[in-house]
Design a protein around this motif. Structure first.
Motif, PDB file in Angstrom:
ATOM      1  N   LEU A 140     -17.946   0.678  -2.597  1.00 36.91           N
ATOM      2  CA  LEU A 140     -16.486   0.483  -2.942  1.00 36.91           C
ATOM      3  C   LEU A 140     -16.178   1.532  -3.911  1.00 36.91           C
ATOM      4  CD1 LEU A 140     -16.423  -3.438  -2.552  1.00 36.91           C
ATOM      5  CD2 LEU A 140     -15.273  -1.461  -0.922  1.00 36.91           C
ATOM      6  N   PRO A 141     -15.495   2.530  -3.968  1.00 34.18           N
ATOM      7  CA  PRO A 141     -15.214   3.629  -4.943  1.00 34.18           C
ATOM      8  C   PRO A 141     -13.961   2.853  -5.566  1.00 34.18           C
ATOM      9  CG  PRO A 141     -14.336   4.248  -3.023  1.00 34.18           C
ATOM     10  CD  PRO A 141     -15.048   2.807  -2.588  1.00 34.18           C
ATOM     11  N   PHE A 167      -5.184   8.865  -6.364  1.00 35.87           N
ATOM     12  CA  PHE A 167      -4.738   7.756  -6.081  1.00 35.87           C
ATOM     13  C   PHE A 167      -4.403   7.555  -4.549  1.00 35.87           C
ATOM     14  CE2 PHE A 167      -4.073   7.928 -10.657  1.00 35.87           C
ATOM     15  CZ  PHE A 167      -4.299   6.761 -11.035  1.00 35.87           C
ATOM     16  N   ASP A 168      -5.408   7.685  -3.706  1.00 39.63           N
ATOM     17  CA  ASP A 168      -5.580   7.628  -2.276  1.00 39.63           C
ATOM     18  C   ASP A 168      -5.748   6.445  -1.876  1.00 39.63           C
ATOM     19  OD1 ASP A 168      -6.179   7.666   0.428  1.00 39.63           O
ATOM     20  OD2 ASP A 168      -6.842  10.018   0.313  1.00 39.63           O
ATOM     21  N   LEU A 175      -7.966  -0.467  -8.504  1.00 35.60           N
ATOM     22  CA  LEU A 175      -7.770   0.387  -9.584  1.00 35.60           C
ATOM     23  C   LEU A 175      -8.111  -0.626 -10.701  1.00 35.60           C
ATOM     24  CD1 LEU A 175      -4.125   1.597  -9.079  1.00 35.60           C
ATOM     25  CD2 LEU A 175      -6.250   2.602  -8.507  1.00 35.60           C
ATOM     26  N   GLU A 176      -9.240  -0.128 -11.445  1.00 35.08           N
ATOM     27  CA  GLU A 176      -9.278  -0.942 -12.830  1.00 35.08           C
ATOM     28  C   GLU A 176      -8.393  -0.662 -13.782  1.00 35.08           C
ATOM     29  OE1 GLU A 176     -13.773  -1.439 -14.563  1.00 35.08           O
ATOM     30  OE2 GLU A 176     -12.726   0.398 -15.745  1.00 35.08           O
ATOM     31  N   ILE A 177      -7.818  -1.561 -14.580  1.00 29.68           N
ATOM     32  CA  ILE A 177      -6.821  -1.424 -15.627  1.00 29.68           C
ATOM     33  C   ILE A 177      -7.255  -2.403 -16.806  1.00 29.68           C
ATOM     34  CG2 ILE A 177      -5.079  -1.242 -13.889  1.00 29.68           C
ATOM     35  CD1 ILE A 177      -4.094  -4.212 -14.773  1.00 29.68           C
ATOM     36  N   ASP A 187       1.818   0.700  -6.541  1.00 31.94           N
ATOM     37  CA  ASP A 187       2.013  -0.212  -5.529  1.00 31.94           C
ATOM     38  C   ASP A 187       0.859  -0.064  -4.401  1.00 31.94           C
ATOM     39  OD1 ASP A 187       4.202  -1.545  -6.357  1.00 31.94           O
ATOM     40  OD2 ASP A 187       5.591   0.149  -5.509  1.00 31.94           O
ATOM     41  N   GLY A 188       0.472  -0.856  -3.500  1.00 32.20           N
ATOM     42  CA  GLY A 188      -0.586  -0.573  -2.733  1.00 32.20           C
ATOM     43  C   GLY A 188      -2.150  -0.805  -2.917  1.00 32.20           C
ATOM     44  N   PHE A 189      -2.300  -1.202  -4.238  1.00 29.02           N
ATOM     45  CA  PHE A 189      -3.743  -1.067  -4.705  1.00 29.02           C
ATOM     46  C   PHE A 189      -3.987  -2.536  -5.204  1.00 29.02           C
ATOM     47  CE2 PHE A 189      -2.603   3.220  -5.230  1.00 29.02           C
ATOM     48  CZ  PHE A 189      -3.779   3.953  -4.593  1.00 29.02           C
ATOM     49  N   PRO A 190      -5.364  -3.085  -5.044  1.00 30.51           N
ATOM     50  CA  PRO A 190      -5.782  -4.285  -5.743  1.00 30.51           C
ATOM     51  C   PRO A 190      -6.101  -3.794  -7.308  1.00 30.51           C
ATOM     52  CG  PRO A 190      -7.277  -3.765  -3.771  1.00 30.51           C
ATOM     53  CD  PRO A 190      -6.297  -2.620  -3.888  1.00 30.51           C
TER      54      PRO A 190
END
Length: 266
Positions: A140-141, A167-168, A175-177, A187-190
Motif C-alpha cells: 500500500l503506497p 496525488f493519483d 495521505l499521511e497528514i 478530496d477522495g483520499f483516506p
C-alpha cells in the motif's frame, strides 16, 4: 500473527502507527535494542505498527522477534526517497503484508535503490512506477507527511503539473497528514496520522484509530477502502449502546433468555 485477545466481538477500533523508524534508519537518534521499541509501542497502547526505515527493510525481523510474546502486529514497510522535489525530496511510505517482508528488497531493487547502502540514495523512477511496483507486491503506497518537509503538498507548488501525478487517487492508498486543516485541501483520499518516529520519545506522538476485527494487514486494507466508517483521527472514540441479550416475561416465552452475542462498537 499473534493471538488476538482483546475483548468484544466484531470490528473494534485499533490504535495504529504506520510510519515508525528503527535504528535500521541512518538518522535514528537512539541506540536501543528492539525490545525497547516493542516496550514503547505497548506503553502507548499501539496494536498495529508498520516499520518504515529509510530505503531499506531496516529492523523488521529483529522487532518481530522481540514482539513474539505480545499482541502487537508488526508490518513490514519502507520509506522511499523519490527524485521529486528540490533540496528535500518527496517521501513515499509503503506497507506490506507480513508474508511479503522478504520482497521489500525486491521492490527497492526494481526502483533502483540499493538497500545495502541506503543512506543518501533516492529512486529516479517516475512516481507512478514506484506506486505500481509497490502494488505489484501487494503493498500500500502512502504519500508521507504531505504537509511537512519532504511532503508532496509542502514541497510542490500547487500550480506544478507534476502534482497530479503525485496525488493519483487510483494508485495512492492514503495521505499521511500532520495538521488537521490539510484534510480540506484534498478530496477522495483516506487520511492517516503517524508518528514518523526517529527516536523512542517520538512514539505515540501521532496515530490513527482504524476499525477492524483484528490488527492485521487485511484489516488495514479494509479500513483504507472504507475510511468514513473505519478511520478516525480523533483521540476520543464514542461507544454506542448495543443489545447483549433478551429476557422474555409472559406467554409461552416465559423466563426464556437469549444471548445475542453482540458487543459495543465504536
Amino acid at each position: 500473527m499473534h493471538e488476538f485477545t482483546r475483548g468484544g466481538h466484531g470490528a473494534e477500533y485499533v490504535k495504529t502507527d504506520l510510519h515508525v523508524h528503527t535504528p535500521g534508519s541512518h538518522d535514528y537518534r537512539d541506540n536501543v535494542p528492539p525490545e525497547d521499541l516493542v516496550e514503547a509501542f505497548e506503553a502507548e497502547g499501539l496494536e498495529l505498527v508498520a516499520l518504515t526505515d529509510h530505503d531499506c527493510p531496516g529492523w523488521y525481523e529483529e522487532v518481530v522477534d522481540a514482539a513474539e510474546d505480545t499482541d502487537l502486529e508488526i508490518l513490514p514497510g519502507v520509506e522511499i526517497t523519490t527524485h521529486y522535489g528540490s533540496e528535500r525530496r518527496i517521501h513515499v511510505t509503503a506497507v506490506f503484508p507480513p508474508n511479503r517482508a522478504d520482497d521489500v528488497n525486491h521492490v527497492l531493487s526494481q526502483i533502483d535503490i540499493n538497500p545495502a547502502d541506503a543512506e543518501g540514495q533516492h529512486s529516479d523512477e517516475d512516481i507512478e512506477d514506484i506506486y505500481r511496483t509497490v502494488r505489484e507486491y501487494d503493498g500500500l503506497p502512502i504519500l508521507a507527511h504531505i504537509d511537512e518537509r519532504a511532503g508532496a503538498h509542502h514541497e510542490i507548488e500547487r500550480s506544478n503539473p507534476i502534482k497530479d501525478d503525485l496525488f493519483d487517487e487510483d494508485l495512492v492508498a492514503a495521505l499521511e497528514i500532520v495538521n488537521d486543516e490539510t484534510r480540506g485541501e484534498f478530496d477522495g483520499f483516506p487520511f492517516i496520522r503517524s508518528s514518523d518516529a526517529h527516536g523512542l520519545d517520538d512514539i505515540g506522538e501521532r496515530y490513527t484509530f482504524m476499525k477492524m476485527t483484528e490488527p492485521s494487514f487485511e484489516g488495514l486494507r479494509t479500513a483504507l477502502a472504507d475510511p468514513e466508517s473505519r478511520i478516525s483521527l480523533e483521540n476520543t472514540l464514542h461507544e454506542h449502546p448495543s443489545i447483549d441479550g433478551v429476557f422474555c416475561d409472559g406467554e409461552f416465552l416465559q423466563n426464556r433468555g437469549a444471548c445475542l452475542d453482540a458487543s459495543k462498537s465504536g
